[in-house]
Design an enzyme around this catalytic site. Structure first.
Site, PDB file in Angstrom:
ATOM      1  N   TYR A   1       0.813  -1.210   0.000  1.00 44.41           N
ATOM      2  CA  TYR A   1       0.000   0.000   0.000  1.00 44.41           C
ATOM      3  C   TYR A   1       0.852   1.268   0.000  1.00 44.41           C
ATOM      4  O   TYR A   1       1.650   1.496   0.915  1.00 44.41           O
ATOM      5  CB  TYR A   1      -0.955   0.019   1.188  1.00 44.41           C
ATOM      6  CG  TYR A   1      -2.034  -1.041   1.136  1.00 44.41           C
ATOM      7  CD1 TYR A   1      -2.306  -1.760  -0.026  1.00 44.41           C
ATOM      8  CD2 TYR A   1      -2.788  -1.340   2.267  1.00 44.41           C
ATOM      9  CE1 TYR A   1      -3.288  -2.741  -0.067  1.00 44.41           C
ATOM     10  CE2 TYR A   1      -3.782  -2.307   2.238  1.00 44.41           C
ATOM     11  CZ  TYR A   1      -4.022  -3.006   1.066  1.00 44.41           C
ATOM     12  OH  TYR A   1      -4.991  -3.977   1.037  1.00 44.41           O
TER      13      TYR A   1
ATOM     14  N   SER B   1      -5.884 -13.998   1.727  1.00 42.80           N
ATOM     15  CA  SER B   1      -6.675 -13.025   0.980  1.00 42.80           C
ATOM     16  C   SER B   1      -6.625 -13.385  -0.499  1.00 42.80           C
ATOM     17  O   SER B   1      -5.568 -13.753  -1.030  1.00 42.80           O
ATOM     18  CB  SER B   1      -6.106 -11.617   1.201  1.00 42.80           C
ATOM     19  OG  SER B   1      -6.744 -10.666   0.375  1.00 42.80           O
TER      20      SER B   1
ATOM     21  N   GLN C   1      -9.696 -12.655   3.725  1.00 45.14           N
ATOM     22  CA  GLN C   1      -9.978 -11.287   3.292  1.00 45.14           C
ATOM     23  C   GLN C   1     -10.395 -11.332   1.819  1.00 45.14           C
ATOM     24  O   GLN C   1      -9.614 -11.733   0.947  1.00 45.14           O
ATOM     25  CB  GLN C   1      -8.758 -10.385   3.482  1.00 45.14           C
ATOM     26  CG  GLN C   1      -9.081  -8.920   3.253  1.00 45.14           C
ATOM     27  CD  GLN C   1      -7.975  -7.992   3.668  1.00 45.14           C
ATOM     28  OE1 GLN C   1      -7.572  -7.108   2.920  1.00 45.14           O
ATOM     29  NE2 GLN C   1      -7.462  -8.171   4.885  1.00 45.14           N
TER      30      GLN C   1
ATOM     31  N   PRO D   1     -16.621  -2.964   0.197  1.00 49.06           N
ATOM     32  CA  PRO D   1     -18.062  -3.114   0.413  1.00 49.06           C
ATOM     33  C   PRO D   1     -18.897  -2.147  -0.420  1.00 49.06           C
ATOM     34  O   PRO D   1     -20.091  -2.369  -0.613  1.00 49.06           O
ATOM     35  CB  PRO D   1     -18.217  -2.827   1.910  1.00 49.06           C
ATOM     36  CG  PRO D   1     -17.074  -1.908   2.231  1.00 49.06           C
ATOM     37  CD  PRO D   1     -15.934  -2.433   1.397  1.00 49.06           C
ATOM     38  N   LEU D   2     -18.247  -1.085  -0.927  1.00 44.49           N
ATOM     39  CA  LEU D   2     -18.950  -0.119  -1.781  1.00 44.49           C
ATOM     40  C   LEU D   2     -18.621  -0.324  -3.256  1.00 44.49           C
ATOM     41  O   LEU D   2     -18.899   0.540  -4.089  1.00 44.49           O
ATOM     42  CB  LEU D   2     -18.594   1.318  -1.363  1.00 44.49           C
ATOM     43  CG  LEU D   2     -18.991   1.714   0.058  1.00 44.49           C
ATOM     44  CD1 LEU D   2     -18.600   3.159   0.338  1.00 44.49           C
ATOM     45  CD2 LEU D   2     -20.487   1.522   0.273  1.00 44.49           C
TER      46      LEU D   2
ATOM     47  N   GLY E   1     -12.630   1.964   3.544  1.00 43.85           N
ATOM     48  CA  GLY E   1     -11.566   2.659   2.831  1.00 43.85           C
ATOM     49  C   GLY E   1     -12.049   4.028   2.414  1.00 43.85           C
ATOM     50  O   GLY E   1     -12.947   4.140   1.581  1.00 43.85           O
TER      51      GLY E   1
END
Length: 369
Positions: A59, A158, A184, A214-215, A291
């Site tokens: 990241y 993940s 994940q 989630p969006l 996020g």
């Protein structure tokens, strides 16, 4: 809001139902948050009772881990904070062993992450993505070694195939390694594929699901419309990308956006809150990663669990977002099951079911209370 906590899978690690994602900490990717904004989002999350922080070595080129470590240290929260980080991605062009899931890279990556985070242990260490090469045996043995060394407390996976997750957990159980406590995975009204295999696996074999996106990369926030083009949203910048996480502009998804907007209006809530609430209250979900790039976004997201979605409204969201079950799950419906059972009524064991317990001098009994 009042933050509640779930244990992560079958572990004793208690994590808040909303986690703070740090992929947006830093502007190296062109759309993140600056340091002051990152700290403000961190503070808002902590003050709301959040304790679970998700990051990764990849990241923003390491900035996310460094800032997270500094923010935690500034407030003296290391004993309170639950830090999840990840390995797999390569940040050293030309060095093939500086990425992937082999033992050499895992041992290199964990030390680098510990240094950036300014800590001597990571609470949850996850494989970031399947590299299609390294055997699960090598990964699980190495992760278990890290737990035994004290560098890691719990382990997870993940973005892996379900069969790989199943094999990894079986190896851990067979050999006495640290088990997989977390998966994940991407999950939202626009992406429901994990319901076929991962949710049943996680609930039956002790792995709590940590939801990312989630969006749907912002699609469900309400900022996008079918006829709209050229705005500054992140998805617009990836219209021509082949990255699967950003392929969201489809007729099905526009229908989901339209219904979500109607449901949110009836609830008197914003679309992001309703979308996050729906995900967080689905079976098998341990925590949802938030996020955000602004303080206002994270403050709004933190109110996502302060209400309930009534059954009739949930049914509408389920209906518009449901996708046909792929084979072999399409083969497990009532008609086939009736042929399996000879038509006799069967089902899952009732709540409170206990296995037969033998008591010396007494016959076995089964409790179904």
């Amino acid at each position: 809001m009042t933050m509640t906590y779930y244990t992560l899978g079958n572990s004793g690690l208690r994590v808040s139902r909303l986690a703070l994602g740090t992929m947006t900490f830093g502007k190296e990717w062109g759309w993140g948050a600056d340091r002051d904004t990152g700290r403000a989002m961190f503070d808002a999350y902590v003050e709301a009772g959040g304790n679970f922080f998700d990051t990764a070595d990849l990241y923003t080129g390491g900035t996310a881990e460094a800032w997270l470590g500094e923010f935690i240290a500034e407030r003296g929260l290391r004993d309170t904070a639950v830090i999840a980080s990840k390995f797999t991605m390569n940040m050293q062009p030309g060095n093939p062993n500086a990425g992937g899931n082999g033992r050499k890279n895992i041992l290199r990556a964990v030390d680098a992450s510990l240094k950036r985070l300014g800590t001597d242990y990571i609470d949850l260490y996850l494989m970031h993505v399947w590299d299609r090469l390294t055997p699960a045996e090598e990964v699980m043995r190495t992760l278990d070694d890290l737990v035994r060394m004290g560098k890691v407390r719990h382990v997870g996976l993940s973005d892996v195939p379900a069969w790989y997750a199943g094999r990894a957990q079986a190896i851990a159980e067979l050999r006495g390694y640290e088990p997989v406590s977390a998966l994940q995975l991407e999950y939202s009204l626009a992406e429901r594929a994990i319901e076929n295999e991962f949710v049943p696996f996680g609930t039956r074999h002790g792995a709590g699901i940590m939801v990312w996106s989630p969006l749907a990369s912002g699609l469900l926030s309400g900022k996008y419309r079918p006829a709209q083009a050229g705005n500054a949203g992140r998805l617009d910048g990836f219209r021509n990308s082949t990255h699967p996480g950003f392929q969201k502009f489809t007729e099905r998804n526009w229908a989901i956006v339209a219904e979500l907007e109607k449901v949110a209006s009836e609830l008197g809530r914003g679309m992001p809150q309703v979308a996050i609430n729906w995900v967080a209250t689905q079976p098998g979900i341990a925590t949802v990663i938030l996020g955000a790039t602004t303080l206002a976004q994270i403050q709004d997201n933190l109110g996502a669990l302060d209400f309930e979605i009534q059954a009739t409204l949930r049914d509408r969201l389920d209906s518009v977002s449901r996708t046909p079950a792929p084979f072999p799950y399409s083969y497990f419906g009532p008609q086939i099951q009736a042929r399996v059972t000879g038509g006799a009524a069967t089902g899952d064991k009732p709540s409170g079911y206990a296995s037969p317990v033998l008591v010396e001098g007494e016959p076995a009994s089964v409790s179904t209370d």
